[in-house]
Design a protein around this motif. Sequence first.
Motif, mmCIF file in Angstrom:
data_model
loop_
_atom_site.group_PDB
_atom_site.id
_atom_site.type_symbol
_atom_site.label_atom_id
_atom_site.label_comp_id
_atom_site.label_asym_id
_atom_site.label_seq_id
_atom_site.Cartn_x
_atom_site.Cartn_y
_atom_site.Cartn_z
ATOM 1 N N ASN A 590 -22.281 -8.877 -20.498
ATOM 2 C CA ASN A 590 -20.936 -9.441 -20.616
ATOM 3 C C ASN A 590 -20.890 -10.958 -20.482
ATOM 4 N N GLY A 591 -22.043 -11.628 -20.454
ATOM 5 C CA GLY A 591 -22.054 -13.081 -20.323
ATOM 6 C C GLY A 591 -21.602 -13.776 -21.592
ATOM 7 N N SER A 592 -21.452 -15.093 -21.469
ATOM 8 C CA SER A 592 -21.026 -15.896 -22.619
ATOM 9 C C SER A 592 -22.139 -16.868 -22.981
ATOM 10 N N GLY A 593 -22.061 -17.425 -24.170
ATOM 11 C CA GLY A 593 -23.084 -18.350 -24.613
ATOM 12 C C GLY A 593 -23.981 -17.728 -25.654
ATOM 13 N N PRO A 594 -24.795 -18.554 -26.281
ATOM 14 C CA PRO A 594 -25.601 -18.084 -27.422
ATOM 15 C C PRO A 594 -26.845 -17.282 -27.037
ATOM 16 N N TYR A 595 -27.212 -17.265 -25.766
ATOM 17 C CA TYR A 595 -28.500 -16.667 -25.402
ATOM 18 C C TYR A 595 -28.371 -15.354 -24.625
ATOM 19 N N VAL A 596 -27.194 -14.760 -24.650
ATOM 20 C CA VAL A 596 -27.002 -13.488 -23.958
ATOM 21 C C VAL A 596 -27.838 -12.417 -24.667
ATOM 22 N N THR A 597 -28.704 -11.736 -23.939
ATOM 23 C CA THR A 597 -29.680 -10.845 -24.583
ATOM 24 C C THR A 597 -29.188 -9.421 -24.802
ATOM 25 N N GLY A 598 -28.111 -9.012 -24.102
ATOM 26 C CA GLY A 598 -27.662 -7.626 -24.239
ATOM 27 C C GLY A 598 -26.235 -7.498 -24.710
ATOM 28 N N THR A 600 -24.974 -6.702 -27.457
ATOM 29 C CA THR A 600 -24.661 -5.538 -28.292
ATOM 30 C C THR A 600 -24.254 -4.323 -27.464
ATOM 31 N N LEU A 601 -24.455 -4.386 -26.153
ATOM 32 C CA LEU A 601 -24.089 -3.285 -25.276
ATOM 33 C C LEU A 601 -22.685 -3.438 -24.700
ATOM 34 N N LYS A 602 -22.002 -4.501 -25.111
ATOM 35 C CA LYS A 602 -20.703 -4.823 -24.500
ATOM 36 C C LYS A 602 -19.667 -3.751 -24.771
ATOM 37 N N ASP A 603 -19.786 -3.059 -25.905
ATOM 38 C CA ASP A 603 -18.760 -2.076 -26.238
ATOM 39 C C ASP A 603 -19.046 -0.688 -25.653
ATOM 40 N N VAL A 604 -20.106 -0.555 -24.856
ATOM 41 C CA VAL A 604 -20.360 0.721 -24.170
ATOM 42 C C VAL A 604 -19.312 0.898 -23.083
ATOM 43 N N LYS A 605 -18.648 2.041 -23.071
ATOM 44 C CA LYS A 605 -17.618 2.314 -22.076
ATOM 45 C C LYS A 605 -17.914 3.625 -21.357
ATOM 46 N N PRO A 606 -17.767 3.674 -20.032
ATOM 47 C CA PRO A 606 -17.510 2.569 -19.106
ATOM 48 C C PRO A 606 -18.592 1.497 -19.202
ATOM 49 N N GLY A 607 -18.211 0.275 -18.801
ATOM 50 C CA GLY A 607 -19.105 -0.857 -18.928
ATOM 51 C C GLY A 607 -20.374 -0.707 -18.107
ATOM 52 N N ILE A 608 -21.471 -1.204 -18.644
ATOM 53 C CA ILE A 608 -22.766 -1.062 -17.980
ATOM 54 C C ILE A 608 -23.332 -2.419 -17.602
ATOM 55 N N TYR A 609 -24.228 -2.428 -16.619
ATOM 56 C CA TYR A 609 -25.094 -3.557 -16.305
ATOM 57 C C TYR A 609 -26.476 -3.210 -16.863
ATOM 58 N N ALA A 610 -27.193 -4.184 -17.355
ATOM 59 C CA ALA A 610 -28.441 -3.861 -18.046
ATOM 60 C C ALA A 610 -29.450 -4.982 -17.965
ATOM 61 N N GLY A 654 -35.381 -5.576 -30.426
ATOM 62 C CA GLY A 654 -34.260 -5.272 -29.532
ATOM 63 C C GLY A 654 -33.651 -3.911 -29.783
ATOM 64 N N ILE A 655 -34.422 -3.039 -30.440
ATOM 65 C CA ILE A 655 -33.879 -1.739 -30.840
ATOM 66 C C ILE A 655 -33.553 -0.844 -29.651
ATOM 67 N N SER A 656 -34.108 -1.146 -28.494
ATOM 68 C CA SER A 656 -33.813 -0.317 -27.313
ATOM 69 C C SER A 656 -32.321 -0.301 -27.013
ATOM 70 N N SER A 657 -31.618 -1.388 -27.327
ATOM 71 C CA SER A 657 -30.171 -1.426 -27.079
ATOM 72 C C SER A 657 -29.432 -0.435 -27.967
ATOM 73 N N GLU A 658 -29.899 -0.260 -29.200
ATOM 74 C CA GLU A 658 -29.265 0.718 -30.082
ATOM 75 C C GLU A 658 -29.460 2.125 -29.533
#
Length: 675
Positions: A590-598, A600-610, A654-658
């Motif tokens: 859920n961070g901001s900026g160009p270098y956030v690595t995860g 693509t997981l932002k739309d997972v609900k309930p929200g996750i830490y990863a 980064g396919i692990s996020s999918e």
Amino acid sequence: MQQPRRKKKNRRAPNSLTRIPVRLNVLLGIVILLLVLLGLQLANLQIRKQASFKEEIYSSSKSLEKERVQRGRIYDDTGKVIVDNKGTQAITYRKPKSIDEAEMYRVANETGKYLKIDTDQLSPTNYATYYVLDQKRAKKVGDSIQNLATYGSDAWMRQVTKYVMKHESDFPLTDQQKNNAMLYQKMSGAYALSTVYLKTNDVTDEEIANIGERQSKMPGVKVGIFYTREYPSGDGMSSIIGSVSNSKSGLPESEVNTLLAQGYSRDDSVGTSYLEQFYESALSGSKKIVSVGSSTSKRTVVQNGQAGSNLNLTINAKFQEDLQKILEDNIPGGLTEGAYAVAINPKTGGIYGMAGVHRDNDDGKLTSDALGNINRAQVVGSVVKPAMITTSMMNNVISAQNNAINDVPIQIAGTAKKSSWFNQDGSVPLTAETALQNSSNSYVMQMMLKMGGLNYYPNMTLGNLDHDVWQKMRNGFARFGLGVKTGIDLPGETTGIKGSTDGSHSGNALDEAFGQYDTFTPIQLAQYAATIANGGYRVQPHVVGSISQRQQNSAIDQLQTTIPTKVLGTVGWSASEREVIWNGMNLVVNGSGPYVTGSTLKDVKPGIYAKTGTAETFTKGQQTYSSTGISFVPNRDVAIAIVIPGISNQSQDGISSEFTKKIWEAYWKDVENAQ
């Protein structure tokens, strides 16, 4: 003048007869004493110990026989039957207490008239023994042997059987005779009053009828029931459940003596792998024991049999099925070697699902490989950074309040530059939280140097690096479960490979800091994720939640044992240190900026830490990548780990996020309603 003759004194020589009465008296006294003692002993035996001797005589005239019971069932966490028992009609043989070879030979031949069995396992010894039990055939063999021993003696039997074994082609048996010989082999291999199966598969109605009608001609041969394992929900969990031996394969050769000592018969069913093996003592139950007197009609039940206990898994069968399908349907091609995922309860260690698929990168063939989660270790990349930063705080090189460092490329004299993916040349200020968000390699490498007593500067050497830094890092990782056995209740778990730490590998300490040196298993990543999620205590994973037993004449299982939560250790961090890691893993998603690595997981609900990870590997001499990830929902009872090794295309690293997104969706649908 003749001298007068002297009168001799009457000197008698000592007469031995005068001493005989004394000796006799002594001997007689001894004899009388012995007779008294013997009388007392006889009285003791006949009167005082009469009952015990009667019991001993009685016990010598009776024997104990054991009757098989059903193996315990296995259920998933919803009560769905995963493994059951299927009873089929079989032909059994209960060996009489006293029977000679000739009678057993006769019974085998009589039985063979009505029962056809597989003869593939007929041994050369039993072939020869059966052959020579016929007198005409035995004479034929004997005519070929010089200096033959006396007919019927042990020496004769050894000679003729050895000769037949050596010249088997000269002494052929018909197919019918081989069938009878195989029956004889099964019968002779049984212990007195033990029961063996003569045939368990494809027993025909005609065979059952013929055996049933003629039991008086073939004592000990009966129609019985043989239980085999069946899987009502399919075999999707077979690699976790494991396998059970059958009457044909018998007890595992490596354990046969131990199992026989425990009361098993040679053709008993026994767990040979994974859950069936690990929980054998519970699943096997206890046999019914019957005391048989000198007359087989005198039968007394000494111990009622008890069917095996049932295993209630923590695994959700529907989620397990969907988890396996996600891996199989989405695994990349190329040189990808497999895909593995585990979902775990961070508070109890219960496994909700553990799936895996192994891919043959020559032909692309996929094989179910759930156990790869415990026995296939990989370099896992940046997912180790939360553990590395925690270890740095606990070694006082940074603190929860003071942890700002600039990300810069790391240039060690005489080696290639090592840098973060987002910063090849410049200097980027970071905190511990943003180092996790951006997945900074430089940050954790500088942490390693500080723990090793050095501060980074360009073109420095590692000659003065404290060798203890290796143990500091590995101890820190182990607190979360990385690089040590998790203790899961499945046999065959491995710890992974720890790389060399001698002086020539000092530079690899940099790689160790960001997950590019030691290897870890997916189950270790799952335990690691659970340790972060639950606040810092390492729980032992398990796939069995409880053990229960269904009593006779009852439709409800009685709970016997609940598998307790076992804490193997604690991280030992402070609340503020834990908060640094949680905040950083929140920023990964859920961070901001160009270098956030995860992101693509932002739309997972309930929200996750990863925390995601990429590790550079080589497969068949080509550059490949392992894509990894760990994630959890704060204050919920689930954490997930994913490992996909051998990806050829860097754009897919980064396919692990999918995969993670799909797994979370399946979890909420199958196991727990999302709220």
